[in-house]
Design a protein around this motif. Structure first.
Motif, PDB file in Angstrom:
ATOM      1  N   GLU A  21     -24.164  44.233  35.030  1.00 63.29           N
ATOM      2  CA  GLU A  21     -22.882  43.559  34.746  1.00 63.29           C
ATOM      3  C   GLU A  21     -21.730  44.205  35.512  1.00 63.29           C
ATOM      4  O   GLU A  21     -20.814  43.527  35.949  1.00 63.29           O
ATOM      5  N   GLU A  22     -21.801  45.544  35.641  1.00 65.39           N
ATOM      6  CA  GLU A  22     -20.729  46.247  36.368  1.00 65.39           C
ATOM      7  C   GLU A  22     -20.716  45.849  37.839  1.00 65.39           C
ATOM      8  O   GLU A  22     -19.665  45.722  38.446  1.00 65.39           O
ATOM      9  N   LYS A  61     -19.251  42.243  38.506  1.00 66.05           N
ATOM     10  CA  LYS A  61     -17.823  42.065  38.222  1.00 66.05           C
ATOM     11  C   LYS A  61     -17.037  42.090  39.541  1.00 66.05           C
ATOM     12  O   LYS A  61     -17.145  43.032  40.319  1.00 66.05           O
ATOM     13  N   LEU A 119     -25.484  36.169  33.838  1.00 67.35           N
ATOM     14  CA  LEU A 119     -25.023  37.223  34.755  1.00 67.35           C
ATOM     15  C   LEU A 119     -24.151  36.630  35.863  1.00 67.35           C
ATOM     16  O   LEU A 119     -23.105  37.196  36.214  1.00 67.35           O
ATOM     17  N   LYS A 179     -20.582  36.234  35.124  1.00 66.43           N
ATOM     18  CA  LYS A 179     -19.724  37.426  35.094  1.00 66.43           C
ATOM     19  C   LYS A 179     -19.190  37.784  36.482  1.00 66.43           C
ATOM     20  O   LYS A 179     -18.382  38.692  36.630  1.00 66.43           O
TER      21      LYS A 179
END
Ligand code: CP
Ligand code: NVA
Length: 314
Positions: free
Chosen positions: A220-221, A224, A259, A262
C-alpha cells in the motif's frame, strides 16, 4: 543511438538518458513504418542474421525477435536448449566464437547472468541479453514505450510502483525509470529485495535526475502516489521448487482492484507476462487501466530498434 553500434546490449544501466530516449524514439518510428504493410517495407538488415539461444522458455522474446528481424529484412534462428551443443558438449566460449562467424548478432536467454558476460566476452559480434537472473533490458524498453504511448513522450515526474519480487524485470525497470526522470517506489517482501548493487546504482542515478527512490515492505505504501503499478510473477523461471514458500511469503502483494484504488486516479498497470493469478487478478489485468497487451506488442518494436542500432542503422 548510433553509440550502440557494434556494442552488446546487456542492461539498461549501460545506456545514457539520451541513448535510452533515442532507442524509444526509434521504436515508435518502427511501429509507425512497419504497421502499414500496404507499402514496401524498408529492409535495413537485409542479409543480416541473429542467433537466439534460449536456455529457458519464451513466447514474447522469441516471437518478437524472430518476427522483428524478418520485418527488418534479416533472418533469425531459434536455438532451444536441445538444439545446439551448448551445455552438453560445448562451452559458452566456443559457442560464442562459432556463432560470431555465422551471425551478425547473438541474442541469449540464460539462467546465470555470468553466462551472458561470458558470451559477450568471447563473441566478436554484438550480444543481446534476452533475460538473465539479473537483467531483462528488452522488457524495460517495451514498458517505457507503453508508458509513452499512454502518457506522452515526457515521463518526467511520474511515479512507478513495483509491488512484488525484487527480480530481473524490476532491476532494469528501476534503472530505466530514473533515467526517464520518474520516481520509483518498490515494495518487496522481506528477503526478496532488489539486488543491492543495482539498487545503489538506481539511487545514485535518481539523485542525478532529480527523482526519488523509495523502498518498503508494504504494498500500500508503494502504490500511494503512483501513476504506474507494475508486478511480475512471484516465481521466476528456475525457482519452481520454491513455489509454495513464495506464494506464502508474498501474501498481501497481489495487485487487485483494491490496491489499484490506492494509487493515483488514472494509474495504469504493467506486467511483462506471462502472469499467474496469485500476483494479479483478472479484474485488473483485463481492466481499462491495464497496458499489458500494448506492452507485449512493444517487445517487437523495441527489439527491432536495438538490433538496427547495433548494426548502425538507427
Ligand atoms: N516478457 C517476456 O520476456 O516474455 P517471454 O518469457 O514469453 O519471452
Ligand atoms: N521474472 C521472470 C520474467 C519472465 C519474462 C523470470 O525470470 O522468469
Amino acid at each position: 543511438v548510433s553509440t550502440l553500434k557494434g556494442k552488446h546490449f546487456i542492461s539498461i544501466d549501460q545506456l545514457s538518458n539520451d541513448e535510452l530516449k533515442g532507442l524509444l524514439a526509434a521504436s515508435h518510428q518502427y511501429k509507425e513504418i512497419y504497421s502499414d504493410k500496404s507499402k514496401p517495407l524498408p529492409r535495413p538488415l537485409n542479409g543480416h542474421s541473429v542467433s537466439m539461444i534460449f536456455q529457458k522458455r519464451s513466447t514474447r522474446t522469441r516471437v518478437s525477435t524472430e518476427t522483428g528481424m524478418s520485418l527488418l529484412g534479416g533472418h533469425a534462428l531459434f536455438l532451444g536448449p536441445s538444439d545446439i551443443q551448448l551445455g552438453v558438449n560445448e562451452t559458452m566460449r566456443d559457442t560464442a566464437s562459432v556463432l560470431s562467424r555465422f551471425n551478425d548478432i547473438v541474442l541469449a536467454r540464460v539462467y546465470a547472468h555470468a553466462d551472458i558476460i561470458e558470451l559477450a566476452k568471447y563473441s566478436s559480434v554484438p550480444v543481446i541479453n534476452a533475460l538473465s537472473d539479473l537483467h531483462h533490458p528488452l522488457q524495460t524498453l517495451a514498458d517505457l514505450m507503453a508508458l509513452q504511448q499512454h502518457f506522452g513522450t515526457d515521463l518526467t515526474g511520474k511515479t512507478v510502483a513495483w509491488v512484488g519480487d525484487g527480480n530481473n524485470v524490476l532491476h532494469d525497470l528501476m534503472l530505466g525509470s530514473v533515467k526517464m526522470g520518474m520516481n520509483v517506489h518498490i515494495a518487496t517482501p522481506k528477503g526478496y529485495e532488489a539486488n543491492a548493487d543495482v539498487l545503489a546504482k538506481t539511487i545514485e542515478l535518481a539523485k542525478e535526475n532529480n527523482c526519488q527512490v523509495v523502498t518498503t515492505n508494504v504494498a500500500e505504501e508503494a502504490v500511494k502516489g503512483a501513476d504506474v503499478v507494475v508486478t511480475d510473477t512471484w516465481v521466476s523461471m528456475g525457482q519452481e521448487e520454491e513455489y509454495a514458500k513464495r506464494v506464502k511469503e508474498f501474501e498481501g502483494y497481489q495487485v487487485n482492484t483494491e490496491l489499484m484504488g490506492k494509487a493515483n486516479p488514472g494509474a495504469v498497470f504493467l506486467h511483462c507476462l506471462p502472469r499467474h493469478p496469485e500476483e494479479v487478478t483478472d479484474e485488473v489485468i483485463y481492466s481499462d487501466a491495464s497496458l499489458v497487451f500494448p506492452e507485449a506488442e512493444n517487445r517487437m518494436w523495441t527489439v527491432m530498434a536495438v538490433m538496427a542500432a547495433q548494426m548502425g542503422k538507427v
